[in-house]
Design a protein around this motif. Structure first.
Motif, PDB file in Angstrom:
ATOM      1  N   LYS A  67       0.816  -1.212   0.000  1.00 17.12           N
ATOM      2  CA  LYS A  67       0.000   0.000   0.000  1.00 17.12           C
ATOM      3  C   LYS A  67       0.850   1.262   0.000  1.00 17.12           C
ATOM      4  O   LYS A  67       0.334   2.373  -0.127  1.00 17.12           O
ATOM      5  CB  LYS A  67      -0.968  -0.011   1.200  1.00 17.12           C
ATOM      6  CG  LYS A  67      -0.352   0.148   2.575  1.00 17.12           C
ATOM      7  CD  LYS A  67      -0.308   1.609   3.010  1.00 17.12           C
ATOM      8  CE  LYS A  67       0.365   1.784   4.360  1.00 17.12           C
ATOM      9  NZ  LYS A  67       0.580   3.208   4.683  1.00 17.12           N
ATOM     10  N   LEU A  97      -6.308   2.909   2.195  1.00 23.32           N
ATOM     11  CA  LEU A  97      -5.448   1.772   1.873  1.00 23.32           C
ATOM     12  C   LEU A  97      -4.893   1.112   3.135  1.00 23.32           C
ATOM     13  O   LEU A  97      -4.765  -0.116   3.206  1.00 23.32           O
ATOM     14  CB  LEU A  97      -4.289   2.234   0.983  1.00 23.32           C
ATOM     15  CG  LEU A  97      -4.638   2.603  -0.456  1.00 23.32           C
ATOM     16  CD1 LEU A  97      -3.415   3.201  -1.152  1.00 23.32           C
ATOM     17  CD2 LEU A  97      -5.147   1.391  -1.231  1.00 23.32           C
ATOM     18  N   MET A 101      -5.225  -2.687   4.429  1.00 18.99           N
ATOM     19  CA  MET A 101      -4.050  -3.521   4.625  1.00 18.99           C
ATOM     20  C   MET A 101      -4.001  -4.115   6.026  1.00 18.99           C
ATOM     21  O   MET A 101      -3.519  -5.238   6.221  1.00 18.99           O
ATOM     22  CB  MET A 101      -2.781  -2.720   4.338  1.00 18.99           C
ATOM     23  CG  MET A 101      -1.512  -3.561   4.348  1.00 18.99           C
ATOM     24  SD  MET A 101      -1.623  -5.043   3.287  1.00 18.99           S
ATOM     25  CE  MET A 101      -1.831  -4.272   1.674  1.00 18.99           C
TER      26      MET A 101
END
Length: 505
Positions: A67, A97, A101
């Motif tokens: 990411k 993001l 993640m």
């Protein structure tokens, strides 16, 4: 226009050199602290515990890297009129993001444990799932980086490793927590660091999304994602292959080798982390870019070559006199990855010059070639000849990557050549290594003790520094002159600067 700098552009050269010194001082201090912590904890916990943490940390950092696709670099590169709004767009993308993640890490934890056949790995990896969110909440540091306000940026970055050290070492020494002392210390460091970053943020942190802006960032970031995947394949692939082939202690060996050889690139990190905003500011001035590329890489090689060669020469001494004989299996990996690191760092910051032009594809191609070469050469080498074969494969793969890099460098910077970068540092490193070799042949003989090893190390450093400073005195004098402001402040090559970019926010 944007508020890129809070100083006249005529000061760009001086500010860049000053920023390199600030960044260098920061990295030397922090890396020294991390190195001391690593050596202490390595000795206290032993290969198996360090092997566990190596597997988990490599897996988590590799996933987080997926990411880290250049949102911060695109924020630095852009010239939008409303910088606070632009920061909020970038922060929103980064945070989104990061949350995704964190969930991926939680899902991956039991999978990694199953792959490595060790149930201890699942809770350890799940405990590190907070890391991507912690990184995203430190986004205010991007603003200071873009403005080349390195003092503020680096002082905020220093908080986490200092707090982590103060927690980790006592826990490892005084408790039976084992590898969990590393996890707890890291969490404590990030809690304090994130709080400081939020307090110091020059812009309000709020969520703001725009589809057109997101598409602009995606175009910049997609090739970076490919490069990150390729790097992750190598980082995770080597520790997985070594662990499955030779066991958990071997995973500890390669974790140690990666940890110590990563300092080879610290000079490049200092320079690249400093000059990127300057590259963005002069991206249309080819002669200035070539000068900046050549001088920055010559400067970094003054560190890269002696550190790498020093590891090759003195890795056995580090193991026998510092870490203990239980780490003897790591010697060939230390030496081999040092050679790989030296090759990789030749002209390493070329990717920043492409990214400053908004072109992130060439570095992705290079990274993909490197990953393929790793799979074709290093893994079969490990299977055929153990650590020796693995190291040989890694070295050959690095040379292939270097050839690909040369093609792209010539396309953007036709005047740049590897020979120009290497020539000033090659003689000093050759003579200093030869001096050590002569001592080993002619001195005490028989059993090599700690005293002889220290004398050899001192001689290596003294010979290298004396000759390197003489050969690069013009470059170093120019850098010091720019720092003192003794020369007319200008962009590299005295190129005409662009018009002033607006006013501070």
């Amino acid at each position: 226009m944007s508020d890129r700098f809070h100083f006249p552009r005529a000061e760009l050269r001086r500010r860049t050199v000053h920023g390199a010194l600030v960044t260098g001082g920061f990295l030397v201090l922090i890396d020294g602290l991390v190195l001391v912590q690593g050596l202490i904890v390595t000795r206290l916990l032993g290969p198996s515990e360090i092997g566990l943490y190596g597997i988990v940390s490599t897996a988590v950092i590799s996933l987080i890297a997926l990411k880290r696709v250049g949102i911060d670099e695109q924020f630095v590169q852009q010239e939008e009129p409303d910088q606070e709004t632009e920061f909020q767009y970038a922060f929103t993308l980064e945070l989104g993001l990061s949350v995704g993640m964190a969930l991926v890490i939680l899902v991956a934890a039991p999978i990694v444990a199953a792959i490595y056949r060790d149930d201890q790995l699942a809770p350890l990896m799940a405990a590190l799932a907070y890391l991507p969110i912690a990184f995203a909440l430190q986004a205010p540091l991007w603003v200071y980086f873009r403005r080349m306000d390195y003092r503020r940026q680096r002082s905020l970055q220093a908080i986490q490793p200092f707090v982590s050290f103060l927690i980790t070492v006592p826990l490892a020494a005084a408790t039976d927590l084992g590898v969990w002392s590393l996890v707890i210390g890291q969490i404590g460091g990030y809690v304090v660091a994130v709080a400081a970053a939020l307090i110091a943020s020059p812009y309000r942190l709020r969520l703001r999304f725009n589809r057109q802006v997101a598409h602009r960032y995606l175009r910049f970031s997609a090739p970076i994602l490919l490069a990150v995947v390729a790097a992750m394949l190598i980082a995770q692939g080597q520790i997985l292959a070594v662990k499955l082939h030779d066991g958990l202690a071997a995973a500890g060996y390669i974790t140690l080798a990666v940890t110590l050889t990563r300092y080879i690139d610290r000079a490049d990190q200092i320079v690249t982390a400093t000059i990127y905003p300057a590259i963005c500011a002069i991206q249309n001035q080819r002669e200035a870019l070539e000068e900046l590329y050549l001088k920055s890489n010559r400067a970094t090689l003054l560190w890269v070559l002696p550190y790498a060669v020093g590891i090759v020469l003195f890795a056995p001494d580090l193991v026998h006199f510092v870490l203990g004989d239980k780490w003897e299996g790591a010697i060939v990996l230390l030496q081999g990855l040092a050679v790989v690191g030296a090759i990789t760092q030749l002209g390493f910051n070329w990717f920043s010059f492409y990214r400053a032009h908004g072109d992130t594809r060439p570095p992705a191609i290079e990274a993909s070639v490197g990953a393929i070469a790793f799979l074709v050469l290093a893994i079969p080498g490990l299977l055929l000849d153990g650590f020796d074969g693995f190291v040989a494969g890694r070295v050959l793969a690095a040379l292939i990557v270097l050839a690909v890099r040369a093609l792209f460098i010539r396309r953007l910077l036709p005047g740049a050549r590897y020979a120009t970068l290497l020539a000033p540092s090659a003689l000093p490193i050759a003579l200093s290594a030869a001096a050590v070799g002569i001592v080993r042949l002619a001195a005490w003989g028989g059993h090599r003790g700690l005293a002889q090893a220290l004398i050899e190390l001192g001689l290596f450093v003294a010979v290298y520094v004396a000759i390197a400073l003489r050969r690069e005195r013009e470059l170093l004098g120019e850098l010091l002159g720019a720092l003192r402001g003794s020369r007319a402040a200008s962009t590299p090559s005295q190129s005409r600067p662009r018009p002033e970019a607006g006013h501070p926010a």
